[in-house]
Design an enzyme around this catalytic site. Structure first.
Site, mmCIF file in Angstrom:
data_model
loop_
_atom_site.group_PDB
_atom_site.id
_atom_site.type_symbol
_atom_site.label_atom_id
_atom_site.label_comp_id
_atom_site.label_asym_id
_atom_site.label_seq_id
_atom_site.Cartn_x
_atom_site.Cartn_y
_atom_site.Cartn_z
ATOM 1 N N THR A 12 0.932 -1.305 -0.002
ATOM 2 C CA THR A 12 -0.110 0.028 -0.112
ATOM 3 C C THR A 12 1.047 1.153 -0.098
ATOM 4 O OG1 THR A 12 -0.333 0.391 2.490
ATOM 5 C CG2 THR A 12 -1.914 -1.370 1.293
ATOM 6 N N GLY A 13 0.469 2.225 -0.844
ATOM 7 C CA GLY A 13 1.441 3.459 -0.822
ATOM 8 C C GLY A 13 2.514 3.191 -1.525
ATOM 9 N N GLY A 17 8.767 6.768 -2.295
ATOM 10 C CA GLY A 17 9.439 6.751 -1.063
ATOM 11 C C GLY A 17 9.506 5.125 -0.638
ATOM 12 N N ILE A 18 9.346 4.856 0.470
ATOM 13 C CA ILE A 18 9.618 3.503 0.862
ATOM 14 C C ILE A 18 8.658 2.434 0.337
ATOM 15 C CG2 ILE A 18 9.177 1.870 3.036
ATOM 16 C CD1 ILE A 18 10.182 4.374 4.898
ATOM 17 N N GLY A 19 7.342 2.679 -0.020
ATOM 18 C CA GLY A 19 6.535 1.766 -0.867
ATOM 19 C C GLY A 19 7.144 1.355 -2.060
ATOM 20 N N SER A 136 7.045 3.286 13.045
ATOM 21 C CA SER A 136 8.163 4.789 13.026
ATOM 22 C C SER A 136 8.451 4.669 14.611
ATOM 23 C CB SER A 136 7.351 6.013 12.763
ATOM 24 O OG SER A 136 8.333 7.023 13.167
ATOM 25 N N TYR A 149 0.382 11.971 15.061
ATOM 26 C CA TYR A 149 0.986 11.069 14.205
ATOM 27 C C TYR A 149 1.589 9.830 15.240
ATOM 28 C CZ TYR A 149 4.782 9.619 11.103
ATOM 29 O OH TYR A 149 5.660 8.719 10.168
#
Length: 248
Positions: A12-13, A17-19, A136, A149
């Site tokens: 997902t996503g 970036g990281i995805g 995170s 967050y």
């Protein structure tokens, strides 16, 4: 023989970036990868670059998760690797100034959306599948201006551990990756200009014992490790901190 040949992965996503880096790594190792994201153009462009399958879905919308489930079930059957990666920081503000819209947006994507992505896709997971949650290091920090967050990631860790316990009888492993400062677009998406970003990066690097930011590719290697039953088959409910030592 690549280690993820004949394996289906969902990221997902996965369009940035990281995805994106994780999808690239899994594809390199032979997996068929479906990437999801909210922006049609960005998702399709990334899928074309990666050799992935695009699926337009907003993790915050339960009807989108339902569509994803139906499509995967009809087209592909079972899932071997599920990387729940999509997330936002939202606007940074003190608790007393928090507006409900920002609270809802962050929680709906980072927590509620992640929860129901897992919930609805569990029936499609193969026995011995691997679920990886992008958390995170903020899940266990309490810095001002970041309450929502931080709370969203702490909640994510809680459900990941419960899911690890619930899914263990099927040998499905659920683990968390908690990065520290990583060079991705997430902060510029939060509306910071280049000068502010550079100042923030320099400030962060100064605080990190290894004196460098992490990269999306380093996280992707960890995703690949946790996805591989042969390498990490005895790991579940584990949070891996990858932060250059900043939490020391």
């Amino acid at each position: 023989m690549k280690k993820f040949n004949n394996k289906l992965a969902i990221v997902t996503g996965g369009n940035s970036g990281i995805g994106y880096a994780a999808a690239k790594e899994l594809i390199t190792e032979g997996a068929t990868v479906i990437i999801t994201g909210r922006r049609k153009e960005a998702v399709e462009k990334a899928a074309q670059e990666l050799g992935a399958i695009p699926f337009i879905a907003d993790q915050a919308k339960l009807e989108d998760i339902d569509r994803l489930k139906t499509e995967v079930e009809n087209q592909y059957g079972k899932i071997d690797i599920l990387f729940i990666n999509a997330g936002i920081t939202g606007s940074l503000t003190l608790i007393e100034n928090m507006d409900p819209e920002n609270f809802d947006q962050v929680m709906n994507i980072n927590f509620r959306g992640a929860y129901f992505t897992l919930s609805k896709l569990i029936p499609l997971l193969n026995d011995s599948a691997s679920v990886i949650m992008l958390s995170s290091i903020v899940a266990s920090t309490y810095k001002p201006n970041s309450s929502v967050y931080q709370a969203s990631k702490a909640a994510l860790n809680s459900i990941a551990k419960t899911a690890a316990a619930e899914l263990a009888p099927r040998k499905i492993r659920v683990n968390m990756i908690s990065p520290g400062p990583i060079q991705t677009e997430i902060m510029s998406k939060a509306g910071l200009d280049e000068e502010t970003l550079k100042g923030l990066n320099d400030h962060l690097i100064n605080q990190i014992p290894l004196k460098k930011m992490g990269t999306a590719e380093e996280i992707a290697q960890l995703v690949s490790y946790l996805a591989d039953h042969n390498a990490s088959g005895f790991m579940t409910g584990t949070e891996i901190i990858i932060d250059g030592g900043i939490a020391l």
